[in-house]
Every structure is written in structure tokens, then in C-alpha cells.
Design a protein around this motif. Sequence first.
Motif, PDB file in Angstrom:
ATOM      1  N   TYR A 255      54.285  33.742  37.283  1.00  0.00           N
ATOM      2  CA  TYR A 255      55.351  34.203  36.393  1.00  0.00           C
ATOM      3  C   TYR A 255      55.159  33.632  34.989  1.00  0.00           C
ATOM      4  O   TYR A 255      55.389  34.309  33.995  1.00  0.00           O
ATOM      5  N   SER A 256      54.742  32.376  34.928  1.00  0.00           N
ATOM      6  CA  SER A 256      54.498  31.731  33.636  1.00  0.00           C
ATOM      7  C   SER A 256      53.381  32.425  32.875  1.00  0.00           C
ATOM      8  O   SER A 256      53.452  32.566  31.654  1.00  0.00           O
ATOM      9  N   ARG A 257      52.356  32.860  33.598  1.00  0.00           N
ATOM     10  CA  ARG A 257      51.244  33.564  32.930  1.00  0.00           C
ATOM     11  C   ARG A 257      51.706  34.890  32.344  1.00  0.00           C
ATOM     12  O   ARG A 257      51.331  35.249  31.222  1.00  0.00           O
TER      13      ARG A 257
ATOM     14  N   SER B  70      61.059  31.990  32.242  1.00  0.00           N
ATOM     15  CA  SER B  70      59.870  31.372  31.652  1.00  0.00           C
ATOM     16  C   SER B  70      59.646  31.889  30.227  1.00  0.00           C
ATOM     17  O   SER B  70      59.373  31.115  29.306  1.00  0.00           O
TER      18      SER B  70
ATOM     19  N   SER C 151      53.799  34.064  29.355  1.00  0.00           N
ATOM     20  CA  SER C 151      52.931  33.623  28.247  1.00  0.00           C
ATOM     21  C   SER C 151      52.233  34.802  27.596  1.00  0.00           C
ATOM     22  O   SER C 151      52.092  34.846  26.362  1.00  0.00           O
TER      23      SER C 151
ATOM     24  N   GLU D 133      55.095  30.359  40.870  1.00  0.00           N
ATOM     25  CA  GLU D 133      55.719  30.110  39.577  1.00  0.00           C
ATOM     26  C   GLU D 133      54.696  30.177  38.449  1.00  0.00           C
ATOM     27  O   GLU D 133      54.990  30.640  37.348  1.00  0.00           O
ATOM     28  N   ASP D 134      53.485  29.734  38.730  1.00  0.00           N
ATOM     29  CA  ASP D 134      52.415  29.782  37.736  1.00  0.00           C
ATOM     30  C   ASP D 134      52.114  31.229  37.334  1.00  0.00           C
ATOM     31  O   ASP D 134      51.851  31.506  36.174  1.00  0.00           O
TER      32      ASP D 134
END
Length: 179
Positions: free
Chosen positions: A5-7, A94, A10, A2-3
Motif C-alpha cells: 500500500y505504501s508503494r 499512507s 508513494s 502494508e509495504d
Amino acid sequence: MEDLYSRYASALISIAEDENKIEQYKDAMTSIFMLFNEDENILKYLGSYFVNSDDKYKLIDEMLKTFELTNLNNFFKLIVNKHLIIHFKDIYLSFNKLANELLDIEEGIIYSTIKLNEDEINKISEALTKRTSKKVELKNKIDESLIGGVKIVIKDRVYDSSIKYKLEQLKSSLIKKGA
């Protein structure tokens, strides 16, 4: 994961901010998200290891040409190249959350006993936007326990006009009168 995808989300929101086109990127991402929901074969095609990259890139160019956002086009080519396109939904969710924060849009859920159409959801969103002085975006979820009516949840606020709620209120009132 998930991190990861968040990156990516972002990074894309940073590009949108730099170009001062957050709404345009949000609209484009939402359109692509809806397209993938309507036709999963497009997503499968873009995620396939058996289709050459040039053919995938031509499809991306065709899908995104109306938006005229070169960096969004490059972003899609990157996530296709990295074989992350199959996780587009997670990246989109996200990204959408970040975009809504920047655009001061509140997200909420409207619970109903049947699926509401877009027009009905939009009318309710507009009414809540006027009431809260913030733009509100609602997603519809089915909750058959409501019996009828709707219940709307936005962050920590609940607007409940369901029959179930009204019956509970009536029951509570009758119990108080009987005591």
C-alpha cells in the motif's frame, strides 16, 4: 501487505509532485475516501469480480470527472484492475501521511466525550494553526473517561482542557497543600 500500500501511495504522491498538484490530489483522495465511507457499496462494486472492468471504469470516470486529474483516474483504474481497491483505506492513509509531510501539515487527534461536528473540529484546527504556525488537521476520537472538555494530541504535544485533567490537577494541588 502494508509495504504494498505504501508503494502505491508513494507512486501517487510522486505523480502529484511531478504535476505540482499535491493539494489537489490530497483533496480528491480525501473526497473519495469520504464517499467510500458514506457508501460502502461503491467500494464493493469496484472490488467485485462479477462486474466487468468497463462498467467499473465508467463509474471511476464519473466519480473523478470533477477533479480533472487524469493520472488519478488512471491510478484508480489500476488499483481496481489489480483488485486492490478493497484496500483503498490503507492506500489513502499512507498517501495522506506523505502528502501532509510534503505540505507541512501536522496531524493530530482530538479526544472528546461526544462526537464533534466538522465545524467544531475546523474551529479548533484553525486556533491550533494560529498557535503553532503550522497547518493542523485533527481527527476526532471518543474518550468517555474525559468526563467533559477535550484533549488534543499532536505528535509529542498534548493540549488538555478536559475535566478529568482539571480534577487531577486539583487533586495534586490539594495533596501538595496537605503535605
